[in-house]
Design a protein around this motif. Structure first.
Motif, PDB file in Angstrom:
ATOM      1  N   ALA A 163       0.829  -1.210   0.000  1.00  0.00           N
ATOM      2  CA  ALA A 163       0.000   0.000   0.000  1.00  0.00           C
ATOM      3  C   ALA A 163       0.861   1.257   0.000  1.00  0.00           C
ATOM      4  O   ALA A 163       0.488   2.268  -0.591  1.00  0.00           O
ATOM      5  CB  ALA A 163      -0.927  -0.008   1.211  1.00  0.00           C
ATOM      6  N   LEU A 164       2.024   1.197   0.658  1.00  0.00           N
ATOM      7  CA  LEU A 164       2.907   2.367   0.678  1.00  0.00           C
ATOM      8  C   LEU A 164       3.506   2.614  -0.696  1.00  0.00           C
ATOM      9  O   LEU A 164       3.619   3.753  -1.143  1.00  0.00           O
ATOM     10  CB  LEU A 164       4.037   2.178   1.682  1.00  0.00           C
TER      11      LEU A 164
ATOM     12  N   ARG B 104      12.631   6.372  -7.144  1.00  0.00           N
ATOM     13  CA  ARG B 104      12.517   7.300  -6.016  1.00  0.00           C
ATOM     14  C   ARG B 104      11.619   6.719  -4.940  1.00  0.00           C
ATOM     15  O   ARG B 104      11.817   6.955  -3.739  1.00  0.00           O
ATOM     16  CB  ARG B 104      11.941   8.645  -6.472  1.00  0.00           C
TER      17      ARG B 104
ATOM     18  N   GLU C  88       2.124   1.739  -3.514  1.00  0.00           N
ATOM     19  CA  GLU C  88       1.037   2.240  -4.363  1.00  0.00           C
ATOM     20  C   GLU C  88       0.769   3.710  -4.074  1.00  0.00           C
ATOM     21  O   GLU C  88       0.541   4.494  -4.990  1.00  0.00           O
ATOM     22  CB  GLU C  88      -0.226   1.412  -4.134  1.00  0.00           C
ATOM     23  N   ALA C  89       0.797   4.079  -2.776  1.00  0.00           N
ATOM     24  CA  ALA C  89       0.553   5.483  -2.417  1.00  0.00           C
ATOM     25  C   ALA C  89       1.572   6.373  -3.113  1.00  0.00           C
ATOM     26  O   ALA C  89       1.248   7.446  -3.615  1.00  0.00           O
ATOM     27  CB  ALA C  89       0.634   5.658  -0.907  1.00  0.00           C
ATOM     28  N   SER C  90       2.807   5.914  -3.151  1.00  0.00           N
ATOM     29  CA  SER C  90       3.858   6.707  -3.765  1.00  0.00           C
ATOM     30  C   SER C  90       3.697   6.759  -5.291  1.00  0.00           C
ATOM     31  O   SER C  90       3.775   7.835  -5.897  1.00  0.00           O
ATOM     32  CB  SER C  90       5.216   6.115  -3.385  1.00  0.00           C
ATOM     33  N   TYR C  91       3.425   5.600  -5.904  1.00  0.00           N
ATOM     34  CA  TYR C  91       3.211   5.588  -7.360  1.00  0.00           C
ATOM     35  C   TYR C  91       2.055   6.516  -7.730  1.00  0.00           C
ATOM     36  O   TYR C  91       2.107   7.226  -8.734  1.00  0.00           O
ATOM     37  CB  TYR C  91       2.872   4.177  -7.859  1.00  0.00           C
ATOM     38  N   ALA C  92       0.981   6.492  -6.903  1.00  0.00           N
ATOM     39  CA  ALA C  92      -0.213   7.270  -7.225  1.00  0.00           C
ATOM     40  C   ALA C  92       0.058   8.760  -7.153  1.00  0.00           C
ATOM     41  O   ALA C  92      -0.726   9.567  -7.642  1.00  0.00           O
ATOM     42  CB  ALA C  92      -1.359   6.888  -6.289  1.00  0.00           C
ATOM     43  N   LEU C  93       1.165   9.156  -6.491  1.00  0.00           N
ATOM     44  CA  LEU C  93       1.528  10.575  -6.466  1.00  0.00           C
ATOM     45  C   LEU C  93       2.391  10.933  -7.680  1.00  0.00           C
ATOM     46  O   LEU C  93       2.870  12.052  -7.793  1.00  0.00           O
ATOM     47  CB  LEU C  93       2.303  10.904  -5.193  1.00  0.00           C
ATOM     48  N   GLY C  94       2.604   9.966  -8.557  1.00  0.00           N
ATOM     49  CA  GLY C  94       3.445  10.238  -9.723  1.00  0.00           C
ATOM     50  C   GLY C  94       4.919  10.213  -9.393  1.00  0.00           C
ATOM     51  O   GLY C  94       5.720  10.887 -10.019  1.00  0.00           O
ATOM     52  N   VAL C  95       5.279   9.422  -8.378  1.00  0.00           N
ATOM     53  CA  VAL C  95       6.690   9.287  -8.029  1.00  0.00           C
ATOM     54  C   VAL C  95       7.255   8.092  -8.800  1.00  0.00           C
ATOM     55  O   VAL C  95       6.663   7.018  -8.770  1.00  0.00           O
ATOM     56  CB  VAL C  95       6.854   9.068  -6.513  1.00  0.00           C
ATOM     57  N   PRO C  96       8.383   8.262  -9.499  1.00  0.00           N
ATOM     58  CA  PRO C  96       8.955   7.134 -10.233  1.00  0.00           C
ATOM     59  C   PRO C  96       9.382   6.007  -9.300  1.00  0.00           C
ATOM     60  O   PRO C  96       9.601   6.231  -8.109  1.00  0.00           O
ATOM     61  CB  PRO C  96      10.181   7.733 -10.928  1.00  0.00           C
TER      62      PRO C  96
END
Lengths: 289, 258
Positions: free
Chosen positions: A171-172, A185, A174-182
């Protein structure tokens, strides 16, 4: 139906399970306490700052003075170099296995890490001896021992990194991917910091394991009683080897030094553990503090 | 800001299993669209295809088109990372970053994308937290860990985090299912406010919630276990709940179904 009545057999089972678990704990802790007690009592005799900061150069085994400085320095350098090689390598292997590895290559890596885990330390020593010293023609040195220690620490460090990264909730990520973080990173800024306390603990366990290794060191560092700060040339001392040599001697003065060196080794490992705990606590998710 | 979404002929797969089949629907800008339907009907999968989160799971793939205004999100040369910056997402369980403070959580999307400059970040963090109705509750403890908040506050923190990167569209996957009624109300009020700036799509199991917050409602269903989910109908929310055109929708809404 009575709500207050507990059946006697259940009470009995509860009590016996309680006693067995307690007894198992006591039995497990007896050897540990006994080892610590013996080493402290016997090692305290020679253990002082003179012992810590003087070598065995020009000291006869029958002398009551002399120290382990050359051995402490050697062990710290050998283990330090091994850790410098192993920590970045195992971090990258762990990240590859958890975040990127699919298919044949990652299965092969996992398999060989498992095989290396069970590798006897004398075999690691013989391997470096045949490749580095007999094969490539280098002299015995602290660095040769570092190479063997690297082989021993690598699987422990890779496995613990892998396990800790797997524990980080998807989930963490996914949370990061969903913010548009590559992805890279996400791994360096979200996944690694979350897993860091566990990874540090795992690395420390690896270092503690190799610090006490005697067999590979015995084959690779050569023989010296003098201080040699350069791990890349000339023989170098080593703490476990020093313990081994002194305890083999028939003179009481040497045996006393062996106990003091053993005490030094235990204290060093405990200090490292303490530092790791502090780092883990300091870096832990703030809410769990 | 706020863009229209146009889905046509969309199918999504997990390995060889087809999870959704031939979905076509339109989401108007500055509206709330609710996805309802039984568990396993593919509504979350449809949602995750809208910001290319579906493909994060290995072995998945998508067919069909998702147009954001006139850009096909699955067209050649489209960077999924850039898509996710434009289409934000809030998940079912609040998932603040455990190593970060409240401030760092909100700033995470910008910081991890390379924005520095404390004054810029301060402004965005305050604006986003105000936007998520959380500012007054946390303004005195911005440096405390985000995990220390209550569940409802954590979810609003996640909404603040999502709107901090100024997306055009906000996707919400059952954002209230782990929350108590009071926190749920707070989130629903927030959705009503956010509607003026964002296009919002929300998946919910709670039909009253769909009726309360959404302008349009889409009903999804499956023919049976292992069958792909399909869109049964999409219409104005009052019409879906009062006078649906499909029998299956009426059965589901009135509780006669399953």
């Amino acid at each position: 139906m009575s709500l207050t009545h507990t059946s006697p057999t259940r009470k009995l089972k509860d009590k016996s399970a309680y006693i067995i678990a307690g007894a198992a704990f006591v039995i497990a802790i007896i050897p540990l306490i006994s080892i610590l007690w013996t080493v402290i009592v016997k090692g305290a005799k020679d253990f002082d700052t003179y012992f810590l900061f003087h070598s065995m150069r020009n000291v006869a085994e029958s002398d009551s003075f002399g120290g382990a400085y050359h051995a402490i320095l050697g062990t710290l350098e050998q283990v330090g170099i091994a850790a410098l090689i192993t920590i970045p390598l195992s971090l990258m292997v762990g990240i590859y296995l958890v975040e990127y590895g699919r298919g044949r290559l990652s299965q092969a890596v996992t398999f060989f890490v498992d095989v290396m885990m069970g590798l006897p330390s004398i075999v690691a020593g013989l391997f470096i001896l045949s490749v580095w010293i007999l094969g490539a023609g280098f002299q015995a040195s602290g660095f040769a021992a570092s190479l063997a220690l690297t082989i021993l620490m690598l699987p422990v460090a890779v496995r613990s990194t892998e396990e800790m990264l797997k524990l980080v909730s998807p989930a963490l990520r996914e949370a990061s991917y969903a913010l548009g973080v590559p992805k890279w990173r996400t791994i360096t800024k979200v996944v690694l910091p979350t897993a860091l306390p566990g990874i540090v603990t795992g690395m420390m366990l690896g270092i503690a394991r190799i610090m006490g290794e005697t067999a590979p060191v015995l084959l690779l560092v050569g023989v010296t009683q003098s201080i040699n700060g350069n791990p890349f040339s000339e023989p170098q001392g080593s703490l476990p080897l020093f313990v081994f040599n002194e305890s083999q001697n028939s003179l009481q003065t040497a045996v006393d030094r062996g106990w003091a060196a053993a005490l030094t080794l235990i204290i060093l490992i405990m200090l490292l553990n303490l530092i790791a705990r502090l780092i883990a606590w300091w870096k832990a998710p703030a809410a769990s503090r | 800001m706020a863009k229209r979404i146009d889905v046509s002929g969309l199918s999504a797969y997990y390995g060889s299993v087809r999870a959704i089949e031939d979905i076509s629907l339109t989401v108007e800008p500055r509206t709330v669209t609710a996805f309802i339907g039984p568990s396993g009907c593919g509504k979350s999968t449809v949602l995750r295809t809208l910001n290319r989160m579906h493909e994060v799971i290995p072995g998945t793939r998508v067919e069909g088109k998702v147009l954001l205004d006139d850009v096909d999100l699955y067209g050649p040369g489209i960077d999924p990372v850039a898509v996710r910056r434009t289409v934000g997402m809030v998940f079912q369980r609040p998932n603040p970053f455990p190593t970060m403070s409240i401030y760092e959580n909100v700033a995470a999307g910008l910081r991890l994308n390379g924005v520095r400059g404390k004054s810029d970040l301060d402004g965005v963090v305050e604006h986003s937290l105000r936007g998520a109705n959380l500012w007054n509750e946390v303004k005195d403890r911005l440096n405390k860990p985000g995990m220390g908040l209550s569940g409802g506050q954590q979810q609003r923190l996640c909404i603040a985090r999502a709107i901090a990167v100024s997306p055009e569209v906000l996707l919400m996957d059952e954002p209230c299912s782990a929350l108590d009624p009071i926190s749920t109300l707070a989130i629903e009020d927030l959705i009503a406010q956010l509607k003026s700036e964002y296009t919002i799509v929300i998946v919910t199991h709670n039909m009253q919630q769909a009726a309360r917050v959404s302008d349009r409602t889409a009903f999804f269903n499956i023919a049976g276990t292992g069958e792909p989910g399909k869109l049964i109908e999409i219409d104005e929310t009052p019409r879906i709940f009062a006078n649906p055109s499909q029998r299956a929708t009426e059965d589901y809404i009135t509780g006669r179904f399953g």
